[in-house]
Design a protein around this motif. Structure first.
Motif, PDB file in Angstrom:
ATOM      1  N   LEU A 169     -12.647  25.094  14.832  1.00 10.60           N
ATOM      2  CA  LEU A 169     -11.230  25.112  15.205  1.00 10.60           C
ATOM      3  C   LEU A 169     -10.869  23.932  16.096  1.00 10.60           C
ATOM      4  O   LEU A 169      -9.805  23.325  15.921  1.00 10.60           O
ATOM      5  CB  LEU A 169     -10.904  26.426  15.920  1.00 10.60           C
ATOM      6  CG  LEU A 169      -9.453  26.578  16.413  1.00 10.60           C
ATOM      7  CD1 LEU A 169      -8.480  26.525  15.242  1.00 10.60           C
ATOM      8  CD2 LEU A 169      -9.284  27.899  17.175  1.00 10.60           C
ATOM      9  N   ALA A 170     -11.732  23.577  17.057  1.00 12.54           N
ATOM     10  CA  ALA A 170     -11.414  22.454  17.948  1.00 12.54           C
ATOM     11  C   ALA A 170     -11.241  21.166  17.164  1.00 12.54           C
ATOM     12  O   ALA A 170     -10.351  20.360  17.447  1.00 12.54           O
ATOM     13  CB  ALA A 170     -12.518  22.296  19.000  1.00 12.54           C
ATOM     14  N   THR A 171     -12.079  20.965  16.149  1.00 13.61           N
ATOM     15  CA  THR A 171     -11.981  19.746  15.343  1.00 13.61           C
ATOM     16  C   THR A 171     -10.757  19.770  14.444  1.00 13.61           C
ATOM     17  O   THR A 171      -9.974  18.806  14.405  1.00 13.61           O
ATOM     18  CB  THR A 171     -13.241  19.586  14.479  1.00 13.61           C
ATOM     19  OG1 THR A 171     -14.390  19.573  15.307  1.00 13.61           O
ATOM     20  CG2 THR A 171     -13.176  18.282  13.691  1.00 13.61           C
ATOM     21  N   LEU A 172     -10.575  20.848  13.700  1.00 16.14           N
ATOM     22  CA  LEU A 172      -9.489  20.914  12.716  1.00 16.14           C
ATOM     23  C   LEU A 172      -8.124  20.981  13.386  1.00 16.14           C
ATOM     24  O   LEU A 172      -7.161  20.371  12.912  1.00 16.14           O
ATOM     25  CB  LEU A 172      -9.703  22.106  11.785  1.00 16.14           C
ATOM     26  CG  LEU A 172     -10.971  22.036  10.930  1.00 16.14           C
ATOM     27  CD1 LEU A 172     -11.128  23.291  10.089  1.00 16.14           C
ATOM     28  CD2 LEU A 172     -10.944  20.796  10.037  1.00 16.14           C
ATOM     29  N   PHE A 173      -8.028  21.717  14.491  1.00 16.30           N
ATOM     30  CA  PHE A 173      -6.768  21.712  15.227  1.00 16.30           C
ATOM     31  C   PHE A 173      -6.557  20.363  15.898  1.00 16.30           C
ATOM     32  O   PHE A 173      -5.421  19.889  16.023  1.00 16.30           O
ATOM     33  CB  PHE A 173      -6.757  22.838  16.254  1.00 16.30           C
ATOM     34  CG  PHE A 173      -5.457  22.953  17.017  1.00 16.30           C
ATOM     35  CD1 PHE A 173      -4.254  22.994  16.347  1.00 16.30           C
ATOM     36  CD2 PHE A 173      -5.446  22.999  18.398  1.00 16.30           C
ATOM     37  CE1 PHE A 173      -3.051  23.092  17.037  1.00 16.30           C
ATOM     38  CE2 PHE A 173      -4.259  23.097  19.093  1.00 16.30           C
ATOM     39  CZ  PHE A 173      -3.067  23.141  18.421  1.00 16.30           C
ATOM     40  N   GLY A 174      -7.653  19.724  16.310  1.00 18.98           N
ATOM     41  CA  GLY A 174      -7.540  18.378  16.860  1.00 18.98           C
ATOM     42  C   GLY A 174      -6.963  17.397  15.865  1.00 18.98           C
ATOM     43  O   GLY A 174      -6.168  16.515  16.206  1.00 18.98           O
ATOM     44  N   MET A 175      -7.332  17.537  14.590  1.00 16.77           N
ATOM     45  CA  MET A 175      -6.765  16.665  13.560  1.00 16.77           C
ATOM     46  C   MET A 175      -5.279  16.938  13.366  1.00 16.77           C
ATOM     47  O   MET A 175      -4.494  16.020  13.120  1.00 16.77           O
ATOM     48  CB  MET A 175      -7.526  16.865  12.248  1.00 16.77           C
ATOM     49  CG  MET A 175      -8.966  16.383  12.305  1.00 16.77           C
ATOM     50  SD  MET A 175      -9.889  16.728  10.799  1.00 16.77           S
ATOM     51  CE  MET A 175      -8.938  15.762   9.608  1.00 16.77           C
ATOM     52  N   THR A 176      -4.892  18.206  13.505  1.00 18.97           N
ATOM     53  CA  THR A 176      -3.469  18.536  13.436  1.00 18.97           C
ATOM     54  C   THR A 176      -2.723  17.898  14.600  1.00 18.97           C
ATOM     55  O   THR A 176      -1.605  17.382  14.442  1.00 18.97           O
ATOM     56  CB  THR A 176      -3.278  20.063  13.454  1.00 18.97           C
ATOM     57  OG1 THR A 176      -4.126  20.667  12.494  1.00 18.97           O
ATOM     58  CG2 THR A 176      -1.842  20.437  13.141  1.00 18.97           C
ATOM     59  N   LEU A 177      -3.341  17.908  15.770  1.00 18.39           N
ATOM     60  CA  LEU A 177      -2.730  17.263  16.928  1.00 18.39           C
ATOM     61  C   LEU A 177      -2.642  15.754  16.752  1.00 18.39           C
ATOM     62  O   LEU A 177      -1.740  15.103  17.299  1.00 18.39           O
ATOM     63  CB  LEU A 177      -3.531  17.598  18.192  1.00 18.39           C
ATOM     64  CG  LEU A 177      -3.287  18.995  18.765  1.00 18.39           C
ATOM     65  CD1 LEU A 177      -4.360  19.357  19.772  1.00 18.39           C
ATOM     66  CD2 LEU A 177      -1.903  19.088  19.400  1.00 18.39           C
TER      67      LEU A 177
END
Length: 407
Positions: A341-349
């Motif tokens: 989640l930290a990586t994939l949400f980071g990409m969204t950010l």
């Protein structure tokens, strides 16, 4: 609303993460207040300073998936400590800078890398992996509210420091605030000696495959498109609201209090957003938020340029300001789980901050070329309407309702 956070360990983790975000976001969202005094002191020009802050918007987003990936693999502790130290270093160096390149390094890179490493992707990711599933929605709302509270606190305090000790002294004070947050890291990331949890899910194909799969998912890409708009709005307003206030012939205090009101209103918005994602489909929550922004900006453009217009506009906009984060993170978690989640949400950010780069940079160009921000406000309305529409086709299962007689 927050019964799921009654467990002491869940509450401590959530409040510590909210405290870190309060400082990193409060500092970052106050940089726009330095444009005018910094320009008067150094003569660098508003366009040059705006470009440095625009680089910072992009950098803050670009570091999110990187910091998230490191935290997913090695744990959040070192990422958060490094972020706070780098943020303090960027703020400390800025008063010694007298040219655009140096400012791009100190604020555009260092301060933004530091605040990004101590921001949503790492904090929400770390919290989600240490909290039970029923606590994650409420926790993300509280963590997000911490960032809004930071803006509420830091905007007027920073403006007061600028007036009392000058912009250089105010920047050094922000560096001290970043370092003072270090004791909270252990509460969020756990003990230093705690090993990284091992995931035995047979469906876990690794970080690279998870990212590759996500980037082929239509719903994930639509989520990115909507979040791009959110970044455009926020970066434009937080960077250039002081300039808009000045164009209207109002005192600087109107800008600082407007930013504070945005933060205060978003505390309520974030808390409600955290509860809404457990009751309604997150895509509908996001669509309603973006649509409301288009209406609100149109209202602002039709109203007289008074301090109360700014305060009411700030209150309305603040309710959805960063309240988009809990439903966005919830959709990512529903689509792909919490392992990365930290990586994939980071990409969204990152997509959020690509919009942020354009919002901050084009705002500087608009004031330089046209003498006002008129076209930027029209772009805000168009993008808000687009974001409201593109969220609707996102693939999201209906929210499970508890059976009658259960709590």
């Amino acid at each position: 609303m927050f019964q799921s956070l009654r467990r002491p360990d869940a509450l401590v983790i959530t409040l510590a993460a909210a405290g870190i975000l309060m400082v990193t976001m409060g500092i970052r969202q106050s940089f726009g207040l330095f444009i005018s005094p910094m320009n008067a002191s150094t003569g660098m020009g508003i366009a040059t300073i705006s470009l440095a802050l625009a680089i910072g918007q992009f950098t803050w987003g670009a570091i999110q998936p990187i910091a998230g990936a490191v935290a997913d693999r090695y744990g959040a502790r070192s990422v958060l400590i490094g972020g706070l130290v780098i943020l303090a270093a960027g703020c400390t160096l800025t008063p010694f800078i007298s040219n655009g390149f140096g400012l791009a390094v100190s604020l555009g890179l260092l301060a933004s890398i530091g605040s990004g490493a101590g921001s949503f992707s790492v904090l929400i990711g770390a919290g989600s992996q240490r909290l039970p599933a029923e606590s994650r929605g409420a926790a993300s709302g509280v963590i997000n509210a911490g960032g809004s509270f930071g803006q509420f606190v830091f905007a007027p305090v920073t403006q007061g420091l600028i007036q009392a000790v000058g912009w250089m002294g105010a920047m050094w004070a922000l560096a001290v605030a970043a370092l003072a947050t270090l004791p909270l890291v252990g509460k969020v990331a756990g003990a230093k000696s705690a090993p990284r949890p091992q995931h035995t899910d047979s469906n876990d194909l690794g970080l690279r495959n998870a990212v590759g799969s996500a980037m082929k998912d239509r719903s994930y890409l639509l989520l990115h498109a909507g979040f791009f708009t959110c970044g455009f709005h926020i970066a434009f307003i937080v960077t250039h609201l002081p300039g808009e206030v000045d164009l209207c012939g109002l005192p600087p205090s109107v800008a600082s209090w407007s930013l504070a009101i945005i933060g205060l209103a978003n505390i309520l918005g974030s808390l409600y957003a955290g509860s809404w994602v457990s009751k309604y489909r997150s895509k509908y929550v996001l669509s309603a938020m973006y649509g409301s922004r288009a209406v609100l900006i149109a209202w602002y453009l039709m109203m007289p340029s008074t301090s109360w217009t700014f305060y009411l506009f700030a209150a309305g906009l603040g309710f959805t300001w960063l309240a988009t984060v809990p439903p966005t993170a919830a959709i990512v978690g529903k689509l792909f789980g919490t392992r990365y989640l930290a990586t994939l949400f980071g990409m969204t950010l990152l997509s959020h901050q690509i919009g942020g780069f354009l919002g901050a940079w084009l705002g500087g160009i608009a004031i330089y070329q046209f003498g006002d921000f008129g076209w930027m406000w029209y772009a805000d309305i168009a993008l808000a309407l687009m974001a409201a529409i593109v969220n609707l086709p996102i693939r999201e299962a209906p929210v499970a309702r508890p059976a009658l007689g259960t709590s």
